[in-house]
Design a protein around this motif. Structure first.
Motif, PDB file in Angstrom:
ATOM      1  N   GLY A  33       0.808  -1.214   0.000  1.00 47.20           N
ATOM      2  CA  GLY A  33       0.000   0.000   0.000  1.00 47.20           C
ATOM      3  C   GLY A  33       0.842   1.265   0.000  1.00 47.20           C
ATOM      4  N   CYS A  34       1.740   1.377   0.995  1.00 45.14           N
ATOM      5  CA  CYS A  34       2.527   2.609   1.140  1.00 45.14           C
ATOM      6  C   CYS A  34       4.016   2.417   0.919  1.00 45.14           C
ATOM      7  N   GLY A  35       4.467   1.163   0.802  1.00 46.36           N
ATOM      8  CA  GLY A  35       5.882   0.897   0.565  1.00 46.36           C
ATOM      9  C   GLY A  35       6.735   0.835   1.816  1.00 46.36           C
ATOM     10  N   ALA A  36       6.130   0.975   3.004  1.00 38.64           N
ATOM     11  CA  ALA A  36       6.899   0.912   4.249  1.00 38.64           C
ATOM     12  C   ALA A  36       7.504  -0.483   4.416  1.00 38.64           C
ATOM     13  N   LEU A  37       8.719  -0.525   4.931  1.00 40.06           N
ATOM     14  CA  LEU A  37       9.377  -1.792   5.200  1.00 40.06           C
ATOM     15  C   LEU A  37       9.053  -2.199   6.632  1.00 40.06           C
ATOM     16  N   LEU A  38       8.279  -3.266   6.781  1.00 44.83           N
ATOM     17  CA  LEU A  38       7.881  -3.742   8.107  1.00 44.83           C
ATOM     18  C   LEU A  38       8.924  -4.708   8.638  1.00 44.83           C
ATOM     19  N   ARG A  39       9.194  -4.580   9.936  1.00 46.58           N
ATOM     20  CA  ARG A  39      10.101  -5.474  10.654  1.00 46.58           C
ATOM     21  C   ARG A  39       9.359  -5.978  11.882  1.00 46.58           C
ATOM     22  N   PRO A  40       9.721  -7.148  12.406  1.00 43.68           N
ATOM     23  CA  PRO A  40       9.036  -7.648  13.608  1.00 43.68           C
ATOM     24  C   PRO A  40       9.160  -6.680  14.781  1.00 43.68           C
ATOM     25  N   LYS A  41       8.121  -6.626  15.595  1.00 49.78           N
ATOM     26  CA  LYS A  41       8.171  -5.840  16.829  1.00 49.78           C
ATOM     27  C   LYS A  41       9.110  -6.536  17.806  1.00 49.78           C
ATOM     28  N   ALA A  42       9.615  -5.785  18.760  1.00 47.03           N
ATOM     29  CA  ALA A  42      10.497  -6.352  19.786  1.00 47.03           C
ATOM     30  C   ALA A  42       9.803  -7.532  20.464  1.00 47.03           C
ATOM     31  N   GLY A  43      10.486  -8.658  20.546  1.00 47.53           N
ATOM     32  CA  GLY A  43       9.940  -9.839  21.185  1.00 47.53           C
ATOM     33  C   GLY A  43       9.228 -10.786  20.236  1.00 47.53           C
ATOM     34  N   ASP A  44       8.931 -10.337  19.016  1.00 49.20           N
ATOM     35  CA  ASP A  44       8.297 -11.204  18.017  1.00 49.20           C
ATOM     36  C   ASP A  44       9.361 -11.770  17.092  1.00 49.20           C
ATOM     37  N   CYS A  45       9.069 -12.940  16.536  1.00 49.78           N
ATOM     38  CA  CYS A  45      10.073 -13.615  15.709  1.00 49.78           C
ATOM     39  C   CYS A  45       9.982 -13.261  14.228  1.00 49.78           C
ATOM     40  N   CYS A  46       8.832 -12.765  13.769  1.00 49.55           N
ATOM     41  CA  CYS A  46       8.685 -12.480  12.343  1.00 49.55           C
ATOM     42  C   CYS A  46       7.545 -11.489  12.118  1.00 49.55           C
TER      43      CYS A  46
END
Length: 76
Positions: A33-46
């Motif tokens: 949608g917007c092109g943002a690069l998503l990364r896992p939140k702290a404590g999440d694996c993916c």
């Protein structure tokens, strides 16, 4: 076990249903949608565990078996 999860971008709210890999972690996802690069939140694996409506397959399996797991544990 569900192998598809709908990711929701925290920046623009765009949703996309994606296939989850069973043999690897998905650390990065580019929002369509917007092109943002998503990364896992702290404590999440993916990204599926952070932004998906269904957690990744290793986490699903651990929950079914009453244990705990890390998405990347045991993967080479």
């Amino acid at each position: 076990m569900q192998l598809r999860s709908t990711l929701t971008c925290p920046h623009c709210g765009h949703t996309a249903t994606e296939a989850m890999p069973t043999d690897a972690c998905l650390f990065f996802y580019e929002c369509t949608g917007c092109g943002a690069l998503l990364r896992p939140k702290a404590g999440d694996c993916c990204v599926f565990c952070s932004f998906g409506d269904v957690p990744c397959p290793p986490i699903q399996e651990a929950r079914e078996n009453g244990g705990s797991a890390s998405c990347c544990s045991g993967l080479s």
